[in-house]
Structure formats: C-alpha cells, structure tokens
Design a protein around this motif. Sequence first.
Motif, PDB file in Angstrom:
ATOM      1  N   UNK A 144      -0.033  -1.587  -0.851  1.00 15.55           N
ATOM      2  CA  UNK A 144      -1.058  -0.550  -1.018  1.00 15.55           C
ATOM      3  C   UNK A 144      -1.448   0.045   0.332  1.00 15.55           C
ATOM      4  N   UNK A 145      -1.598  -0.803   1.333  1.00 16.12           N
ATOM      5  CA  UNK A 145      -1.932  -0.317   2.669  1.00 16.12           C
ATOM      6  C   UNK A 145      -0.787   0.517   3.268  1.00 16.12           C
ATOM      7  N   UNK A 146       0.441   0.074   3.038  1.00 13.04           N
ATOM      8  CA  UNK A 146       1.594   0.814   3.546  1.00 13.04           C
ATOM      9  C   UNK A 146       1.665   2.201   2.907  1.00 13.04           C
ATOM     10  N   UNK A 147       1.478   2.281   1.601  1.00 15.26           N
ATOM     11  CA  UNK A 147       1.501   3.572   0.924  1.00 15.26           C
ATOM     12  C   UNK A 147       0.359   4.463   1.402  1.00 15.26           C
ATOM     13  N   UNK A 148      -0.804   3.882   1.609  1.00 16.57           N
ATOM     14  CA  UNK A 148      -1.949   4.655   2.112  1.00 16.57           C
ATOM     15  C   UNK A 148      -1.631   5.246   3.488  1.00 16.57           C
ATOM     16  N   UNK A 149      -0.971   4.457   4.346  1.00 20.10           N
ATOM     17  CA  UNK A 149      -0.592   4.978   5.673  1.00 20.10           C
ATOM     18  C   UNK A 149       0.428   6.102   5.544  1.00 20.10           C
ATOM     19  N   UNK A 150       1.427   5.913   4.680  1.00 19.67           N
ATOM     20  CA  UNK A 150       2.473   6.932   4.503  1.00 19.67           C
ATOM     21  C   UNK A 150       1.863   8.240   4.001  1.00 19.67           C
ATOM     22  N   UNK A 151       0.954   8.140   3.031  1.00 18.83           N
ATOM     23  CA  UNK A 151       0.329   9.324   2.440  1.00 18.83           C
ATOM     24  C   UNK A 151      -0.886   9.816   3.222  1.00 18.83           C
ATOM     25  N   UNK A 152      -1.265   9.066   4.256  1.00 23.44           N
ATOM     26  CA  UNK A 152      -2.452   9.386   5.045  1.00 23.44           C
ATOM     27  C   UNK A 152      -3.673   9.553   4.128  1.00 23.44           C
ATOM     28  N   UNK A 153      -3.924   8.516   3.346  1.00 25.45           N
ATOM     29  CA  UNK A 153      -5.010   8.547   2.374  1.00 25.45           C
ATOM     30  C   UNK A 153      -5.677   7.175   2.317  1.00 25.45           C
ATOM     31  N   UNK A 154      -6.606   7.019   1.407  1.00 29.25           N
ATOM     32  CA  UNK A 154      -7.276   5.729   1.244  1.00 29.25           C
ATOM     33  C   UNK A 154      -6.411   4.794   0.396  1.00 29.25           C
ATOM     34  N   UNK A 155      -6.714   3.517   0.464  1.00 27.86           N
ATOM     35  CA  UNK A 155      -5.998   2.543  -0.350  1.00 27.86           C
ATOM     36  C   UNK A 155      -6.233   2.843  -1.834  1.00 27.86           C
ATOM     37  N   UNK A 156      -7.458   3.182  -2.190  1.00 29.31           N
ATOM     38  CA  UNK A 156      -7.769   3.503  -3.583  1.00 29.31           C
ATOM     39  C   UNK A 156      -6.927   4.667  -4.074  1.00 29.31           C
ATOM     40  N   UNK A 157      -6.863   5.746  -3.293  1.00 29.20           N
ATOM     41  CA  UNK A 157      -6.066   6.901  -3.702  1.00 29.20           C
ATOM     42  C   UNK A 157      -4.583   6.559  -3.764  1.00 29.20           C
ATOM     43  N   UNK A 158      -4.117   5.725  -2.845  1.00 24.55           N
ATOM     44  CA  UNK A 158      -2.715   5.315  -2.852  1.00 24.55           C
ATOM     45  C   UNK A 158      -2.392   4.535  -4.120  1.00 24.55           C
ATOM     46  N   UNK A 159      -3.282   3.648  -4.535  1.00 23.37           N
ATOM     47  CA  UNK A 159      -3.070   2.868  -5.755  1.00 23.37           C
ATOM     48  C   UNK A 159      -3.078   3.790  -6.970  1.00 23.37           C
ATOM     49  N   UNK A 160      -4.002   4.730  -7.020  1.00 24.81           N
ATOM     50  CA  UNK A 160      -4.067   5.675  -8.143  1.00 24.81           C
ATOM     51  C   UNK A 160      -2.772   6.476  -8.237  1.00 24.81           C
ATOM     52  N   UNK A 161      -2.303   7.004  -7.116  1.00 24.67           N
ATOM     53  CA  UNK A 161      -1.065   7.788  -7.104  1.00 24.67           C
ATOM     54  C   UNK A 161       0.110   6.926  -7.558  1.00 24.67           C
ATOM     55  N   UNK A 162       0.205   5.715  -7.040  1.00 28.04           N
ATOM     56  CA  UNK A 162       1.316   4.826  -7.401  1.00 28.04           C
ATOM     57  C   UNK A 162       1.295   4.502  -8.887  1.00 28.04           C
ATOM     58  N   UNK A 163       0.122   4.224  -9.427  1.00 23.78           N
ATOM     59  CA  UNK A 163       0.015   3.916 -10.858  1.00 23.78           C
ATOM     60  C   UNK A 163       0.376   5.121 -11.707  1.00 23.78           C
ATOM     61  N   UNK A 164      -0.122   6.299 -11.341  1.00 24.54           N
ATOM     62  CA  UNK A 164       0.218   7.517 -12.094  1.00 24.54           C
ATOM     63  C   UNK A 164       1.720   7.772 -12.076  1.00 24.54           C
TER      64      UNK A 164
END
Length: 84
Positions: free
Chosen positions: A14-34
């Motif tokens: 989740x932290x890695x995706x947040x860094x890649x997307x330059x976003x929050x961990x919460x938003x990264x999790x939402x995007x990944x789940x969607x």
Amino acid sequence: MTLNIRNPEADQLARQLARIDDTTITDAVIVALRETIRNRLRSETPSETARRLLAKHGLRVQPGHRPAPPEVYHELDHDLTGEG
C-alpha cells in the motif's frame, strides 16, 4: 469505518503504491481495490466466479441449479448486519 492493515506485506505494498501514485495510502488502497474489482468482473462472469469459489471449497454447482432471486441476497445482507 476504518481499515487497519496489520499484515506487513500489505502495508508495504500500500505504501509503495501510494509513492508511485504520489497519493495517500488510503487513496492508493481505494484505487487498487477498484481496479481489482473491475478486472475481476471483466475477466469472469458471475457464474464462473461462483464455480471458481465453489471449487476452491470442494463443491460444485448442481445440475439444474437456478440462481436465487435478488430478494434472498437482500435478506441475507440484513441477517448478517443485524439490520431491519
């Protein structure tokens, strides 16, 4: 409602995706789940999903099986949540 990630690998991903997307961990999790939900829905039909999940537990769809009406799922949802 909160989501608490206790699995170290899940937290790291989740932290890695947040860094890649330059976003929050919460938003990264939402995007990944969607994205995962969208991909799963595209990759198999609901019947295929049911067969896959049943097979995972050593079960199968019985010949002549007909899907339950939508009302059953609504009632089940309320039974599980304790709502009305």
